[in-house]
Structure formats: C-alpha cells, structure tokens
Design an enzyme around this catalytic site. Structure first.
Site, PDB file in Angstrom:
ATOM      1  N   ARG A  18      33.159  47.792  41.900  1.00  0.00           N
ATOM      2  CA  ARG A  18      32.364  48.109  40.818  1.00  0.00           C
ATOM      3  C   ARG A  18      31.460  46.959  40.599  1.00  0.00           C
ATOM      4  O   ARG A  18      30.178  47.219  39.973  1.00  0.00           O
ATOM      5  CB  ARG A  18      32.928  48.676  39.584  1.00  0.00           C
ATOM      6  CG  ARG A  18      33.664  50.129  39.881  1.00  0.00           C
ATOM      7  CD  ARG A  18      34.068  50.576  38.690  1.00  0.00           C
ATOM      8  NE  ARG A  18      35.511  50.231  38.393  1.00  0.00           N
ATOM      9  CZ  ARG A  18      36.226  50.099  37.441  1.00  0.00           C
ATOM     10  NH1 ARG A  18      35.875  50.639  36.435  1.00  0.00           N
ATOM     11  NH2 ARG A  18      37.566  49.761  37.494  1.00  0.00           N
ATOM     12  N   LYS A  25      34.949  39.517  42.550  1.00  0.00           N
ATOM     13  CA  LYS A  25      34.695  39.766  41.248  1.00  0.00           C
ATOM     14  C   LYS A  25      35.092  38.233  40.369  1.00  0.00           C
ATOM     15  O   LYS A  25      34.696  37.835  39.582  1.00  0.00           O
ATOM     16  CB  LYS A  25      35.558  40.721  40.769  1.00  0.00           C
ATOM     17  CG  LYS A  25      35.635  40.900  39.387  1.00  0.00           C
ATOM     18  CD  LYS A  25      36.082  42.282  38.736  1.00  0.00           C
ATOM     19  CE  LYS A  25      37.768  42.393  39.132  1.00  0.00           C
ATOM     20  NZ  LYS A  25      38.082  43.675  38.706  1.00  0.00           N
ATOM     21  N   TYR A 105      45.944  37.821  34.858  1.00  0.00           N
ATOM     22  CA  TYR A 105      45.015  38.570  35.778  1.00  0.00           C
ATOM     23  C   TYR A 105      43.685  37.641  35.908  1.00  0.00           C
ATOM     24  O   TYR A 105      43.176  37.029  35.033  1.00  0.00           O
ATOM     25  CB  TYR A 105      44.457  39.998  35.013  1.00  0.00           C
ATOM     26  CG  TYR A 105      45.413  40.958  34.938  1.00  0.00           C
ATOM     27  CD1 TYR A 105      46.835  40.994  35.644  1.00  0.00           C
ATOM     28  CD2 TYR A 105      45.273  42.320  34.487  1.00  0.00           C
ATOM     29  CE1 TYR A 105      47.633  42.049  35.536  1.00  0.00           C
ATOM     30  CE2 TYR A 105      45.956  43.271  34.439  1.00  0.00           C
ATOM     31  CZ  TYR A 105      47.037  43.142  35.008  1.00  0.00           C
ATOM     32  OH  TYR A 105      47.865  44.320  34.981  1.00  0.00           O
TER      33      TYR A 105
HETATM   34  C1  UD1 Z   1      47.290  47.663  35.286  1.00  0.00           C
HETATM   35  C2  UD1 Z   1      48.739  47.984  34.904  1.00  0.00           C
HETATM   36  C3  UD1 Z   1      48.501  48.916  33.427  1.00  0.00           C
HETATM   37  C4  UD1 Z   1      47.498  48.007  32.518  1.00  0.00           C
HETATM   38  C5  UD1 Z   1      46.500  47.652  33.219  1.00  0.00           C
HETATM   39  C6  UD1 Z   1      45.557  46.645  32.190  1.00  0.00           C
HETATM   40  C7  UD1 Z   1      50.187  48.212  36.595  1.00  0.00           C
HETATM   41  C8  UD1 Z   1      50.940  48.972  37.577  1.00  0.00           C
HETATM   42  N1  UD1 Z   1      49.622  48.620  35.848  1.00  0.00           N
HETATM   43  O1  UD1 Z   1      46.617  48.696  35.492  1.00  0.00           O
HETATM   44  O2  UD1 Z   1      49.838  49.303  32.888  1.00  0.00           O
HETATM   45  O3  UD1 Z   1      47.238  48.882  31.270  1.00  0.00           O
HETATM   46  O4  UD1 Z   1      46.519  46.774  34.333  1.00  0.00           O
HETATM   47  O5  UD1 Z   1      44.157  46.460  32.640  1.00  0.00           O
HETATM   48  O6  UD1 Z   1      50.365  46.818  36.768  1.00  0.00           O
HETATM   49  N2  UD1 Z   1      46.017  43.428  41.507  1.00  0.00           N
HETATM   50  C9  UD1 Z   1      46.665  42.819  42.373  1.00  0.00           C
HETATM   51  N3  UD1 Z   1      47.068  43.274  43.524  1.00  0.00           N
HETATM   52  C10 UD1 Z   1      47.280  44.724  43.533  1.00  0.00           C
HETATM   53  C11 UD1 Z   1      46.860  45.636  42.348  1.00  0.00           C
HETATM   54  C12 UD1 Z   1      46.082  44.959  41.421  1.00  0.00           C
HETATM   55  O7  UD1 Z   1      46.330  41.452  42.902  1.00  0.00           O
HETATM   56  O8  UD1 Z   1      47.688  45.427  44.639  1.00  0.00           O
HETATM   57  C13 UD1 Z   1      45.403  42.773  40.245  1.00  0.00           C
HETATM   58  C14 UD1 Z   1      44.020  42.948  40.249  1.00  0.00           C
HETATM   59  O9  UD1 Z   1      42.964  42.022  40.925  1.00  0.00           O
HETATM   60  C15 UD1 Z   1      43.843  42.798  38.611  1.00  0.00           C
HETATM   61  C16 UD1 Z   1      45.029  43.138  38.109  1.00  0.00           C
HETATM   62  O10 UD1 Z   1      46.246  42.942  39.219  1.00  0.00           O
HETATM   63  O11 UD1 Z   1      43.484  41.420  38.443  1.00  0.00           O
HETATM   64  C17 UD1 Z   1      45.408  44.597  37.782  1.00  0.00           C
HETATM   65  O12 UD1 Z   1      44.836  45.350  38.613  1.00  0.00           O
HETATM   66  P1  UD1 Z   1      44.145  46.833  38.077  1.00  0.00           P
HETATM   67  O13 UD1 Z   1      43.989  47.708  39.432  1.00  0.00           O
HETATM   68  O14 UD1 Z   1      43.118  46.408  37.181  1.00  0.00           O
HETATM   69  O15 UD1 Z   1      45.049  47.168  37.171  1.00  0.00           O
HETATM   70  P2  UD1 Z   1      45.897  48.811  36.995  1.00  0.00           P
HETATM   71  O16 UD1 Z   1      46.917  48.952  38.134  1.00  0.00           O
HETATM   72  O17 UD1 Z   1      44.736  49.929  36.685  1.00  0.00           O
END
Ligand code: UD1
Ligand code: CA
Length: 459
Positions: A18, A25, A105
């Site tokens: 996005r 990012k 994060y």
């Molecule tokens: C996640 C949490 C959710 C929380 C939210 C806050 C989980 C399953 N859910 O949601 O409870 O409310 O963050 O923003 O953890 N990332 C990786 N590898 C992956 C997926 C994500 O490194 O396979 C990293 C992303 O780069 C990011 C962070 O993890 O920095 C969170 O990923 P994002 O997809 O934004 O979070 P959600 O899964 O939506």
C-alpha cells in the site's frame, strides 16, 4: 536477569504494497530516518544482546541497507504469518535458556523504551506480556479475550472473531515479550487452522494459558506509539504526531516556537535558554543552539552548532557549520561543512562559505563565495568577492590577515595571502600575495572615448 539476556525479533517480512513505492516499507523515512532504523535504535537502547530482523521476498534492499548493522537477518519467504516469522528465527537462532524474547514490528517506528518497561519486567518474571490498547474503532485488529476475572485468555484475530468478540475494544498491538524458551515452544506448536490459513503468533496466548502460564497486558504511554505504517497517509500522520511531540518537549524546555505545528526535527535538537524559532525551520542530524539564538523563518540547519545570541535570518541553509556567539547570518546565507565563524561575524545575503574559518567581527555582507580560506578578525569582505579555490584539479587556500579590506568584486586566486591591514581595490584579480598595510589593485586604467557615438539602426 540483566538486559544482556534480551533477544529482540523484528518482524518486517510484510510486503507493504500500500505504500506503492519501489522502496520497501521499512526503509520509508519518518523524521528523516528509515522506519526500521527507529526500531533498531529502540532495540539498541534496550540493551538487546541480539537483534534479528525477519525480512521477506524483495527484501534485498533492506538487507543491503542493514549490511553494516550489528543485527542478524532471517528470510521468511513466503510470508505465512507472524507465528511462522518467529519460527523462522528459531530455526537459525534457538532460544537461549534464561533469555527474554521481545517481538517488535519493523513498521511501528515510534514505540518508546518507557512503554516496554512493564512488558520486559513481566517477561523476566516468567510471564507472557502483551502490549495492548483500547480503541474506539478496533476493526481489523486482534481482540484481547479475557475471562470473568479479567485474566487474558486468548487473542482472536478480527477475521476469526465472533460478533460478540468483535465488540471487544481492547486490541493486540502485536508487541509482546516472554521467556525465550517458552515462546519457542509455543511457536513450534502453532497451526494454521484459521480464516487466513496463517500461523498466528497471537495463538501463543492460548498456548500459554493452556500450560498455566500467567499472561499480562500493559498499554503504551501514548496511543500513537503502537501505530503502524501501511500507506503514505499513515506515514504522514505519524510524522506530524512525532513532530508535535518533539515541539511540545522543546516548549517544555522553554524554547519559544512561533508555531509548534511548523517545525521539523529530523534528528536531535539541543537548545539553551531563550531560544526562539520562527515558522518553517527544519533541523537534521545533530543541531545545538546555545542561549538566546534566534532563528527567523524557513531556515534549514543540518549538523550545526550555533553560538549564543546568534541570529540566523530568514531562508538560510546551514550544514556542518559552527558559530561562536553573537553572529548574524543571512537572510539567504549558505554555510557549508567546515564553515567556522568566530564571535560577532556577519554573513549576509547570498554569501556561501565552505571550509573556511572567519575571525572575530569580520563581515561578508553580500554576494560572496568564501571557500578553503583562513580569514582573520575585523576583515571586511566586499560584495561579490570570490575565492577561486579550485584550479580544476586541486583546491588551494586563501589567507586573509586581520583588518584587511577586500574591495568589491575581487577574485582571490588561491593559493594567495593578503597581509594584515591590506586593502584590495575593487575589481582586483589577485594572483600573488598582497603585502600588509598597502593598497593592491589590478585594474585596467579607465578611459573615455570622446568621439564615440551610439550606433544608429541600419535601414
Ligand atoms: C497482527 C496481529 C494482530 C494485531 C495487528 C496489529 C497476528 C496474527 N495478528 O495483525 O493481532 O492486532 O498485527 O497491527 O499476529 N509479518 C511478517 N511475516 C508475516 C506476516 C507479517 O514478518 O508472515 C510482519 C509484518 O511485516 C508486520 C507485522 O508482522 O510488521 C504485522 O503484520 P500485519 O500483516 O500488519 O499484521 P496482521 O496479521 O494484520
Ligand atoms: Ca499492520
């Protein structure tokens, strides 16, 4: 247990589509530094023994950026969820007995160390500690599910939540800490039986509860600390929040800001007493302003030290400059690296100074370039004076003694020395040294052609 037992795991494998940018990012900048840099300096500030960044497909730029940094890198490709990301770390860096793991994060840049104190303390006391928040609109976030006694039982992702659970307003920020070996065990046991078929790190909460481990939650000091960046609007919003936060801190320290919404600090700004900053000033790197410094509108200062009582007038651009007390700079002045001004020096409009020391009380008030020069005290540099410091290959120095008067439109062809108290006539091209106390000038004699007439238009 000491801070030395801390392993920070930074999740940064998400794609960040996005942002609609060729740049990943976590390399987008907030307050002049990449998001990931903010997170890594937080980790360093916490005294982490080890920091591991999980990066994803297309993350080569991230790795190249971080090549010199004292952190470990783990590739997660494809991104199969936050739990999978942490598991990938454990494959290469198994948990150390007695250590605490902290999950951050890479796209949450403004978290402050103070907000993690309670979390780390709880983790060191053998608990699973979550950073949570209560939001007006919790849509999209994982919800914190508590039992009747208020004990945390689980995190349920929005997509998996029942209508009743979706009404819960306490959400997971994603930041958590736990004893490292327990976290590794819980993560190893995750499955992906959920709406997104991902390995959810959040499922470690239920796993901990099943094992009878205490789970606790605390909130960040400011709501915005846990906010992530997903698109340019969120990035700009956090930038403004951070700038306003810094402006408030300056005002608490007594700095007068014409408008706290119109200052940008991209680095560290140190200020003395009675500093006044007008609108539109930008500070980059490390800048210090001593007592009584006044900055007029729209100045940029990068890695500068400005001495007490100095006034920097509007639209000046200062980089790597150092001034002593009571100088006057600008409007429209440019000080480049190595500009070193003694006290009471005046630098006026359209004057550029680079790698030059200017002595006490000297003045260069209009339209000059002074580079690679040693200029004494009480020197007057006339309008349009230029040091010709570069012969196309090498740079040479110009030396001007105390009390010299340099007439307007003079070129000083370096290496050249002007003696103390010397005067150079206007328009001089100085190619060899000018003796002290004497008038030196190079100028074709003026003549008037008495018979000359203006040409008339030919038919
Ligand atoms: C996640 C949490 C959710 C929380 C939210 C806050 C989980 C399953 N859910 O949601 O409870 O409310 O963050 O923003 O953890 N990332 C990786 N590898 C992956 C997926 C994500 O490194 O396979 C990293 C992303 O780069 C990011 C962070 O993890 O920095 C969170 O990923 P994002 O997809 O934004 O979070 P959600 O899964 O939506
Ligand atoms: Ca997110």
């Amino acid at each position: 247990m000491s801070a030395g037992d801390l392993h920070v795991i930074v999740l940064a494998a998400g794609q960040g589509k996005r942002m609609r940018s060729a740049r990943p990012k976590v390399l987008q900048t907030l307050a002049g530094r990449p998001l990931l840099e903010h997170v890594l300096s937080l980790a360093a500030g916490l005294g982490a023994r080890e920091t591991t960044v999980v990066y994803g497909h297309g993350g080569d730029q991230v790795r190249a950026w971080g090549a010199e940094r004292p952190v470990g890198w783990v590739l997660q490709d494809p991104p199969r969820g936050t739990g999978d990301a942490v598991r990938k770390v454990h494959e290469q860096h198994p948990a150390q007995a007695g250590a605490v793991a902290l999950i951050l994060y890479g796209d949450v840049p403004l978290l402050q160390a103070e907000s993690l104190g309670a979390l780390l303390e709880a983790a060191r006391a053998g608990k699973l500690a979550l950073l949570t928040q209560v939001l007006e609109d919790p849509a999209g976030y994982g919800r914190i599910v508590r039992d009747a006694a208020g004990q945390v039982q689980a995190i349920v992702e929005h997509k998996d939540a029942s209508a009743e659970q979706r009404a819960l307003r306490e959400v997971n920020t994603g930041i958590l800490a736990a004893p490292a070996d327990a976290l590794q065990r819980w993560v190893a046991g995750l499955d992906c039986n959920n709406a997104q078929q991902e390995f959810y790190l959040t499922d470690v909460v239920a796993a901990a509860v099943r094992e009878g481990w205490p789970v606790v939650a605390s909130h960040p000091g400011h709501a915005w600390e846990a906010d992530g960046v997903n698109d340019p609007r969120q990035l700009a919003r956090l930038e403004r929040i951070w700038q306003r936060f810094q402006a408030d801190r300056l005002m608490e320290a007594g700095v007068r800001l014409a408008d706290p919404a119109r200052i940008d600090i991209r680095g560290v700004l140190q200020t003395g007493r009675d500093v006044e900053i007008d609108v539109g000033c930008v500070f980059e790197g490390e800048v210090s302003l001593e007592d009584g410094v006044v900055l007029e509108p729209y100045c940029l200062l990068r890695d500068c030290h400005i001495g007490a009582g100095t006034r920097v007038r509007a639209y000046s651009h200062l980089e790597g400059a150092h001034t002593d007390a009571a100088c006057s700079i600008g409007p429209f002045a440019r000080l480049r690296p190595g500009a070193d001004l003694a006290s009471a020096v005046h630098v006026g409009n359209f004057v550029e100074i680079k790698n030059a020391r200017i002595g006490k009380g000297s003045k260069a008030n209009h339209l000059s370039y002074l580079g690679d020069a040693d200029i004494g005290s009480g020197v007057n540099i006339g309008a349009g004076t230029i040091t010709c410091n570069y012969d196309g290959v090498n740079k040479h120095r110009t030396v001007i003694g105390d009390g010299a008067f340099i007439g307007s439109d003079t070129q000083l062809v370096a290496p050249v020395t002007v003696g103390a108290g010397a005067t150079l006539g206007a328009g001089t091209t100085l190619v060899s040294d000018a003796p002290a106390g004497k008038l030196t000038l190079s100028r074709a004699p003026q003549r008037t052609s008495v018979n000359w007439q203006r040409p008339t238009r030919q038919r």
